[in-house]
Design a protein around this motif. Structure first.
Motif, PDB file in Angstrom:
ATOM      1  N   GLN A  43       0.840  -1.191   0.000  1.00  0.00           N
ATOM      2  CA  GLN A  43       0.000   0.000   0.000  1.00  0.00           C
ATOM      3  C   GLN A  43       0.876   1.243   0.000  1.00  0.00           C
ATOM      4  O   GLN A  43       2.042   1.204   0.362  1.00  0.00           O
ATOM      5  CB  GLN A  43      -0.929   0.043   1.222  1.00  0.00           C
ATOM      6  CG  GLN A  43      -1.979  -1.059   1.243  1.00  0.00           C
ATOM      7  CD  GLN A  43      -1.461  -2.355   1.841  1.00  0.00           C
ATOM      8  OE1 GLN A  43      -0.487  -2.336   2.573  1.00  0.00           O
ATOM      9  NE2 GLN A  43      -2.139  -3.447   1.525  1.00  0.00           N
ATOM     10  N   GLY A  44       0.323   2.329  -0.421  1.00  0.00           N
ATOM     11  CA  GLY A  44       1.046   3.594  -0.394  1.00  0.00           C
ATOM     12  C   GLY A  44       1.540   3.993  -1.766  1.00  0.00           C
ATOM     13  O   GLY A  44       1.398   3.277  -2.765  1.00  0.00           O
TER      14      GLY A  44
ATOM     15  N   ASP B 237       4.926   4.776  -7.401  1.00  0.00           N
ATOM     16  CA  ASP B 237       5.947   5.616  -8.027  1.00  0.00           C
ATOM     17  C   ASP B 237       7.005   4.774  -8.733  1.00  0.00           C
ATOM     18  O   ASP B 237       7.459   5.105  -9.843  1.00  0.00           O
ATOM     19  CB  ASP B 237       6.610   6.505  -6.977  1.00  0.00           C
ATOM     20  CG  ASP B 237       5.645   7.549  -6.418  1.00  0.00           C
ATOM     21  OD1 ASP B 237       4.607   7.781  -7.071  1.00  0.00           O
ATOM     22  OD2 ASP B 237       5.919   8.095  -5.347  1.00  0.00           O
ATOM     23  N   ILE B 238       7.425   3.679  -8.098  1.00  0.00           N
ATOM     24  CA  ILE B 238       8.458   2.826  -8.704  1.00  0.00           C
ATOM     25  C   ILE B 238       7.946   2.202  -9.999  1.00  0.00           C
ATOM     26  O   ILE B 238       8.623   2.215 -11.044  1.00  0.00           O
ATOM     27  CB  ILE B 238       8.903   1.745  -7.702  1.00  0.00           C
ATOM     28  CG1 ILE B 238       9.661   2.393  -6.526  1.00  0.00           C
ATOM     29  CG2 ILE B 238       9.773   0.693  -8.380  1.00  0.00           C
ATOM     30  CD1 ILE B 238      10.068   1.426  -5.454  1.00  0.00           C
TER      31      ILE B 238
ATOM     32  N   THR C 150      15.612   8.682  -3.177  1.00  0.00           N
ATOM     33  CA  THR C 150      14.167   8.475  -3.101  1.00  0.00           C
ATOM     34  C   THR C 150      13.826   7.181  -3.828  1.00  0.00           C
ATOM     35  O   THR C 150      14.612   6.697  -4.651  1.00  0.00           O
ATOM     36  CB  THR C 150      13.398   9.636  -3.750  1.00  0.00           C
ATOM     37  OG1 THR C 150      13.779   9.730  -5.127  1.00  0.00           O
ATOM     38  CG2 THR C 150      13.684  10.952  -3.048  1.00  0.00           C
ATOM     39  N   PRO C 151      12.658   6.588  -3.584  1.00  0.00           N
ATOM     40  CA  PRO C 151      12.243   5.401  -4.355  1.00  0.00           C
ATOM     41  C   PRO C 151      12.171   5.667  -5.854  1.00  0.00           C
ATOM     42  O   PRO C 151      12.494   4.786  -6.656  1.00  0.00           O
ATOM     43  CB  PRO C 151      10.872   5.073  -3.760  1.00  0.00           C
ATOM     44  CG  PRO C 151      10.921   5.613  -2.364  1.00  0.00           C
ATOM     45  CD  PRO C 151      11.734   6.856  -2.452  1.00  0.00           C
ATOM     46  N   THR C 152      11.755   6.857  -6.253  1.00  0.00           N
ATOM     47  CA  THR C 152      11.713   7.173  -7.687  1.00  0.00           C
ATOM     48  C   THR C 152      13.114   7.177  -8.280  1.00  0.00           C
ATOM     49  O   THR C 152      13.328   6.686  -9.393  1.00  0.00           O
ATOM     50  CB  THR C 152      11.051   8.538  -7.894  1.00  0.00           C
ATOM     51  OG1 THR C 152       9.741   8.522  -7.308  1.00  0.00           O
ATOM     52  CG2 THR C 152      10.923   8.859  -9.365  1.00  0.00           C
ATOM     53  N   ALA C 153      14.070   7.710  -7.545  1.00  0.00           N
ATOM     54  CA  ALA C 153      15.453   7.694  -8.023  1.00  0.00           C
ATOM     55  C   ALA C 153      15.999   6.276  -8.115  1.00  0.00           C
ATOM     56  O   ALA C 153      16.822   5.968  -8.986  1.00  0.00           O
ATOM     57  CB  ALA C 153      16.337   8.546  -7.107  1.00  0.00           C
TER      58      ALA C 153
END
Length: 519
Positions: free
Chosen positions: A158-159, A164-165, A269-272
């Motif tokens: 969740q979340g 984003d990933i 960050t998770p996106t990075a």
């Protein structure tokens, strides 16, 4: 005076109440529990002892006093942090007494670190201990694969982190993703994260579930207490022991946890982390297109340079007219001399034929013709076998050069030359066959002329040949001087004049001429 006092009577009775030991212990316990109830105590953890039953015994102390604490087996899982000696904490529980040892203690069912400063001190202490073991050495870190086929993501299902990933992977370069759901906060987060890392590493390469080529441990931002699960020793050791390259993406750029030091790469960050995991597909396509253009330019430059080199070399060659001038002159001279040479050659051949007419026998002539035909057939067969191989080898060489240079006009010229070569080969075969036929017809005509001009036809008209041994007698004077004469009539009939014996020579068996084959 002393005699007047009588001490023999009963002792006076006192007003204090009498209690048993158990009554006193129970009263003290009830007093403590009623007076204090549930309390919070701040102090530093001292001695820690875990009993075989699973219960936890430890002390909370300050600079002057010590408070004994107990956490029962069923309460340990409710603690937010695991107690360590020297940790400053705030414990919550119920004060009670233990009469068997005349002690009182605090039954703790909740524990929290007393302030961020204490957490940071404990974190630094743990970091130094793990670094001393070499878990953070740069030599242990593995390179991230350029384009992983399968990516394993360890995070909460969740979340916004997982969304984003996945969104960033889909934008850059879609890959197969395996998600291992874990708790990213609380007491259960550390063992679940460690089990997920070990679980991905336990997968086999050829199993039903593919083994990831890259792992991403991700969580959003939060306080130091929220991120504490990623500072636990069990998580750090699992990340350091992972055989699969691992990217740590915990918190924001300013957040630092111990798993960041043990991971092969740290993402702010998770996106990075998703951007580190895969390259940009459009960038790769543009790079490949650029390499293709460079290859085309290099090929064109190479062809141009070779063409210029060929042009420069061709300038050094003489003109075709100059090369053919001497040959053309010799051809003209030979053409002028050819008729006279042919007449002279024919006359010499006629004279030689006349001289050899008496010595040529049908058997010898047939053998010579057969031998010439055999040699002609052998040469024709060798030529037929060698010509296709030479043509194929020449065609392969020309195709290879034309393909390497990518020279379309030259390739067309090669194809035209190949067509002309095939036409010349066909003309050569036709010419060879025609010349063979003409030679055979001429030979047969000469053979017929030999037979018609031979002396055997003269004998058939009533004439005879007189021989004296191997010598032919042509006049009467010579005949008178010879003791023996042999007269040959038509049909190979001979008569010996001295004996009168007549015998016939066996005629040679005529065999049909061997025509042979050109191919």
């Amino acid at each position: 005076m002393d005699d007047l006092i009588d001490d023999s009577g009963p002792a006076p009775r006192r007003n204090e109440a009498e209690y048993t030991v158990s009554e006193i212990s129970g009263a003290v316990k009830r007093t403590l529990e009623d007076s204090f109830g549930r309390i919070r105590v701040r102090g530093e953890i001292g001695r820690i002892f875990r009993a075989r039953s699973g219960h936890l015994y430890y002390d909370i102390k300050d600079d002057r006093n010590v408070l004994a604490c107990t956490t029962w087996k069923g309460q340990i899982s409710q603690l937010s942090v695991e107690p360590e000696e020297g940790m400053e904490v705030i414990v919550t529980g119920k004060l009670s007494g233990f009469g068997a040892q005349s002690k009182y203690n605090l039954n703790v069912d909740a524990m929290e670190v007393a302030g961020a400063g204490a957490l940071m001190a404990m974190l630094e202490k743990r970091r130094l201990a793990l670094a001393a073991e070499g878990l953070f050495e740069p030599s242990r870190k593995r390179p991230i694969p350029f384009l992983p086929g399968v990516i394993g993501v360890i995070t909460s299902p969740q979340g916004a982190v997982i969304r984003d990933i996945l969104h960033r992977l889909r934008e850059r370069f879609p890959r197969h993703v395996l998600i291992w759901p874990v708790a990213v906060q609380g007491k259960a987060s550390a063992p679940e994260i460690a089990n997920a890392i070990r679980g991905f590493n336990a997968l086999t390469l050829d199993g039903a579930i593919p083994r990831p080529d890259l792992l991403i441990v991700a969580r959003g931002g939060g306080s130091i207490e929220d991120l504490w699960g990623f500072n636990e020793e069990i998580v750090v050791r699992a990340a350091a022991d992972s055989a699969i390259p691992l990217i740590s993406a915990v918190g924001h750029e300013t957040d630092t946890t111990l798993i960041d030091h043990a991971a092969d790469r740290r993402a702010p960050t998770p996106t990075a982390a998703a951007e580190m995991a895969v390259p940009m597909r459009l960038d790769l396509m543009a790079h490949v297109d650029g390499l293709g253009m460079r290859q085309m330019r290099a090929a064109r430059a190479l062809v141009a340079a070779r063409g210029q080199r060929l042009t420069d070399l061709s300038r050094g060659l003489p003109r075709p007219e100059a090369l053919l001038a001497s040959a053309r002159q010799r051809l003209d001279l030979a053409t002028d001399r050819l008729p006279a040479a042919l007449r002279a050659r024919t006359d010499r051949a006629r004279v030689a034929l006349s001289r050899m007419e008496g010595r040529i026998t049908p058997a010898a002539l047939t053998g010579a013709v057969a031998e010439r035909r055999r040699r002609l057939a052998e040469i024709s067969m060798r030529l037929a076998q060698a010509l296709p191989r030479a043509q194929a080898a020449k065609r392969r060489d020309l195709d290879r050069w034309a393909t390497a240079l990518r020279f379309a006009p030259l390739l067309r010229q090669v194809r035209q030359g190949e067509t002309r070569l095939q036409a010349l080969a066909s003309r050569f075969v036709t010419t060879a066959t025609t010349r063979q036929t003409r030679a055979r017809d001429r030979l047969e005509a000469l053979d017929r002329m030999r037979v018609s001009l031979g002396y055997e036809r003269t004998l058939e008209r009533g004439f005879a040949v007189i021989r004296a041994g191997d010598e032919i007698v042509t006049d009467a004077a010579t005949a008178r001087n010879k003791p023996t004469l042999r007269i040959e009539f038509a049909g190979k009939q001979t008569v010996d004049v001295a004996t009168g014996e007549s015998r016939a020579k066996p005629r040679a068996k005529q065999t049909p001429p061997d025509q042979g084959k050109l191919f």
